[in-house]
Design a protein around this motif. Structure first.
Motif, mmCIF file in Angstrom:
data_model
loop_
_atom_site.group_PDB
_atom_site.id
_atom_site.type_symbol
_atom_site.label_atom_id
_atom_site.label_comp_id
_atom_site.label_asym_id
_atom_site.label_seq_id
_atom_site.Cartn_x
_atom_site.Cartn_y
_atom_site.Cartn_z
ATOM 1 N N ALA A 136 0.903 -1.259 -0.012
ATOM 2 C CA ALA A 136 -0.018 0.027 -0.048
ATOM 3 C C ALA A 136 1.025 1.336 -0.009
ATOM 4 C CB ALA A 136 -0.889 -0.054 1.211
ATOM 5 N N VAL A 137 1.981 1.218 0.841
ATOM 6 C CA VAL A 137 2.670 2.523 1.125
ATOM 7 C C VAL A 137 3.423 2.656 -0.620
ATOM 8 C CG1 VAL A 137 4.888 3.374 2.166
ATOM 9 C CG2 VAL A 137 2.875 2.329 3.168
ATOM 10 N N VAL A 138 3.999 1.486 -1.139
ATOM 11 C CA VAL A 138 4.698 1.587 -2.290
ATOM 12 C C VAL A 138 3.759 2.029 -3.278
ATOM 13 C CG1 VAL A 138 5.934 0.364 -3.959
ATOM 14 C CG2 VAL A 138 6.570 0.154 -1.788
ATOM 15 N N ARG A 139 2.641 1.427 -3.543
ATOM 16 C CA ARG A 139 1.465 2.000 -4.770
ATOM 17 C C ARG A 139 1.306 3.528 -4.439
ATOM 18 N NH1 ARG A 139 -3.275 3.329 -4.364
ATOM 19 N NH2 ARG A 139 -3.452 3.095 -2.355
ATOM 20 N N GLN A 140 1.107 3.956 -3.504
ATOM 21 C CA GLN A 140 0.778 5.486 -3.337
ATOM 22 C C GLN A 140 2.158 6.261 -3.802
ATOM 23 O OE1 GLN A 140 -0.186 6.455 0.801
ATOM 24 N NE2 GLN A 140 -2.449 6.350 0.132
ATOM 25 N N ALA A 141 3.486 5.717 -3.205
ATOM 26 C CA ALA A 141 4.728 6.263 -3.503
ATOM 27 C C ALA A 141 4.996 6.622 -5.001
ATOM 28 C CB ALA A 141 5.570 5.836 -2.740
ATOM 29 N N LEU A 142 4.589 5.278 -5.613
ATOM 30 C CA LEU A 142 4.784 5.341 -7.256
ATOM 31 C C LEU A 142 3.853 6.266 -8.007
ATOM 32 C CD1 LEU A 142 5.481 1.523 -7.816
ATOM 33 C CD2 LEU A 142 7.087 3.341 -7.723
ATOM 34 N N LEU A 143 2.661 6.565 -7.241
ATOM 35 C CA LEU A 143 1.830 7.645 -7.893
ATOM 36 C C LEU A 143 2.347 8.908 -7.723
ATOM 37 C CD1 LEU A 143 -1.471 6.043 -6.674
ATOM 38 C CD2 LEU A 143 -0.646 6.163 -9.141
ATOM 39 N N ASP A 144 2.961 9.199 -6.334
ATOM 40 C CA ASP A 144 3.441 10.644 -5.978
ATOM 41 C C ASP A 144 4.688 10.306 -5.134
ATOM 42 O OD1 ASP A 144 3.964 13.036 -5.295
ATOM 43 O OD2 ASP A 144 1.897 13.539 -4.439
ATOM 44 N N PRO A 145 6.051 10.688 -6.069
ATOM 45 C CA PRO A 145 7.005 10.483 -5.075
ATOM 46 C C PRO A 145 7.282 11.673 -4.080
ATOM 47 C CG PRO A 145 7.454 10.806 -7.561
ATOM 48 C CD PRO A 145 6.037 11.301 -7.544
ATOM 49 N N LEU A 146 6.561 12.482 -3.899
ATOM 50 C CA LEU A 146 6.558 13.147 -2.606
ATOM 51 C C LEU A 146 6.049 12.422 -1.281
ATOM 52 C CD1 LEU A 146 4.991 16.616 -3.660
ATOM 53 C CD2 LEU A 146 7.459 16.005 -3.194
ATOM 54 N N LYS A 147 5.241 11.353 -1.620
ATOM 55 C CA LYS A 147 5.182 10.546 -0.481
ATOM 56 C C LYS A 147 6.179 9.595 0.110
ATOM 57 C CE LYS A 147 -0.036 9.925 -1.069
ATOM 58 N NZ LYS A 147 -0.209 10.371 0.215
ATOM 59 N N ALA A 148 7.581 9.505 -0.628
ATOM 60 C CA ALA A 148 8.513 8.887 -0.282
ATOM 61 C C ALA A 148 9.741 9.445 -0.403
ATOM 62 C CB ALA A 148 8.465 7.513 -1.039
ATOM 63 N N PRO A 149 9.814 10.431 0.765
ATOM 64 C CA PRO A 149 11.257 11.037 0.888
ATOM 65 C C PRO A 149 12.373 9.975 0.802
ATOM 66 C CG PRO A 149 9.775 12.014 2.327
ATOM 67 C CD PRO A 149 9.117 10.606 1.856
ATOM 68 N N GLN A 150 13.520 10.213 0.155
ATOM 69 C CA GLN A 150 14.613 9.235 0.272
ATOM 70 C C GLN A 150 14.987 8.887 1.440
ATOM 71 O OE1 GLN A 150 18.091 10.073 -2.156
ATOM 72 N NE2 GLN A 150 16.939 10.723 -4.018
ATOM 73 N N ALA A 151 15.150 9.689 2.659
ATOM 74 C CA ALA A 151 15.615 9.339 3.864
ATOM 75 C C ALA A 151 14.383 8.991 4.592
ATOM 76 C CB ALA A 151 16.518 10.493 4.608
ATOM 77 N N SER A 152 13.500 7.794 4.262
ATOM 78 C CA SER A 152 12.426 7.677 5.241
ATOM 79 C C SER A 152 12.072 6.318 4.960
ATOM 80 C CB SER A 152 11.278 8.440 4.598
ATOM 81 O OG SER A 152 10.831 8.008 3.290
ATOM 82 N N TRP A 153 11.246 5.701 5.937
ATOM 83 C CA TRP A 153 10.862 4.327 5.552
ATOM 84 C C TRP A 153 9.974 3.943 4.258
ATOM 85 C CZ3 TRP A 153 5.878 1.443 6.452
ATOM 86 C CH2 TRP A 153 6.151 0.054 6.507
ATOM 87 N N PRO A 154 9.291 4.906 3.695
ATOM 88 C CA PRO A 154 8.495 4.647 2.381
ATOM 89 C C PRO A 154 9.572 4.827 1.265
ATOM 90 C CG PRO A 154 7.077 6.232 3.819
ATOM 91 C CD PRO A 154 8.388 5.911 4.643
ATOM 92 N N GLY A 155 10.528 5.547 1.524
ATOM 93 C CA GLY A 155 11.653 5.549 0.692
ATOM 94 C C GLY A 155 12.254 4.220 0.289
ATOM 95 N N ASP A 156 12.693 3.650 1.582
ATOM 96 C CA ASP A 156 13.514 2.306 1.623
ATOM 97 C C ASP A 156 12.478 1.422 0.937
ATOM 98 O OD1 ASP A 156 15.335 3.298 2.961
ATOM 99 O OD2 ASP A 156 14.480 2.647 5.239
ATOM 100 N N LEU A 157 11.282 1.406 1.148
ATOM 101 C CA LEU A 157 10.343 0.513 0.480
ATOM 102 C C LEU A 157 10.231 0.405 -1.140
ATOM 103 C CD1 LEU A 157 7.182 0.502 2.830
ATOM 104 C CD2 LEU A 157 9.154 -1.063 2.779
ATOM 105 N N VAL A 158 10.230 2.115 -1.419
ATOM 106 C CA VAL A 158 10.412 2.143 -3.067
ATOM 107 C C VAL A 158 11.701 1.768 -3.620
ATOM 108 C CG1 VAL A 158 10.241 4.119 -4.723
ATOM 109 C CG2 VAL A 158 8.610 3.971 -2.910
ATOM 110 N N ARG A 159 12.640 2.006 -2.949
ATOM 111 C CA ARG A 159 14.056 1.403 -3.299
ATOM 112 C C ARG A 159 13.933 -0.168 -3.571
ATOM 113 N NH1 ARG A 159 15.824 5.916 -0.701
ATOM 114 N NH2 ARG A 159 16.062 4.535 1.317
ATOM 115 N N ALA A 160 13.595 -0.667 -2.758
ATOM 116 C CA ALA A 160 13.458 -2.322 -2.546
ATOM 117 C C ALA A 160 12.628 -2.571 -3.802
ATOM 118 C CB ALA A 160 12.864 -2.911 -1.405
#
Length: 248
Positions: A210-234
């Motif tokens: 769920a967190v990745v799905r949102q972040a792929l729609l809007d990169p502002l939801k996953a700053p690089q130095a954050s847990w959502p950012g970690d999930l997106v990188r993975a």
């Protein structure tokens, strides 16, 4: 996953989570809690709903235990007091709302909000509490508890709701010891209730996805130095991986 649980094979989509009466009896009798639970049931898949309720039970127990072991030590830079840190007045309701809504920002209705999911959920909880006349300091404690719940080493040094929620989330995911059964709301019998009425299901996969799905729609939801950012990188490192996100 344990075999033989009827709930393990149930529909787990949004709005399918059921909170049995015996579990719901543990919810503080406050209109803010009733509204928050209704919102969570309508917005979250069963796995995230049950996780959020388990977090409340653990956080409530940790809050009780903090009174007999008032850590963190302010001499080490921690904060030993907090407006959401006891179980008197509106505090049980504040703690429940913070827990049951701590992952609300990952719900689909918040896809278009250009903030990381922790902040979105914190805003939802604080607005709800203010609408029910809860003191601003307590609403702020709930906001901090949700906003910081994925940030290692910060909430642990606070007190009250932020610390309790952070440790409860860690306990539910196995990175911190669960509280003593006798400290749980309802006593030791709540352990079986958690196991059978609030099953884990696929919480790690569902929440990570769920967190990745949102972040792929809007990169502002996953700053690089954050847990959502970690999930997106993975996810981007192994886009074909179908299991639990390796950044979880």
């Amino acid at each position: 996953m344990c075999k033989g649980r009827p709930s393990d094979t149930a529909d787990t989509g949004v709005g399918t989570g059921a909170i049995p009466a015996a579990v719901q009896a543990l919810v503080p009798a406050h209109p803010a809690c009733a509204e928050a639970l209704t919102l969570a049931k309508a917005s979250l898949p069963a796995s995230i709903l049950y996780h959020s309720f388990r977090v409340y039970l653990y956080a409530h127990a940790f809050t009780r235990l903090f009174h007999s072991d008032p850590d963190p030590d302010p001499d080490q830079g921690g904060l030993s007091t907090d407006p959401g840190g006891d179980l008197s007045g509106d505090a049980p309701a504040v703690l429940f709302v913070a827990c049951i809504l701590h992952d609300m920002g990952a719900a689909a209705q918040h896809d278009a909000v250009p903030e990381r999911f922790e902040v979105v959920g914190a805003d939802v909880a604080a607005r709800l509490l203010r609408a029910h006349g809860v003191a601003e300091g307590a609403a702020r404690a709930a906001w901090l508890a949700i906003a910081l719940h994925t940030s290692p080493g910060i909430a642990e040094r606070l007190a009250g709701a932020p610390r309790a929620v952070r440790l409860a989330v860690r306990a539910d995911f196995g990175s911190y010891p669960a509280p003593r059964p006798d400290a749980l709301p309802g006593g030791p019998g709540t352990v079986d209730m958690i196991r059978w009425k609030l099953p884990q299901l696929e919480i790690e996969k569902d929440l990570g996805d769920a967190v990745v799905r949102q972040a792929l729609l809007d990169p502002l939801k996953a700053p690089q130095a954050s847990w959502p950012g970690d999930l997106v990188r993975a996810k981007r490192a192994e886009p074909g991986w179908e299991g639990v996100n390796k950044g979880f």
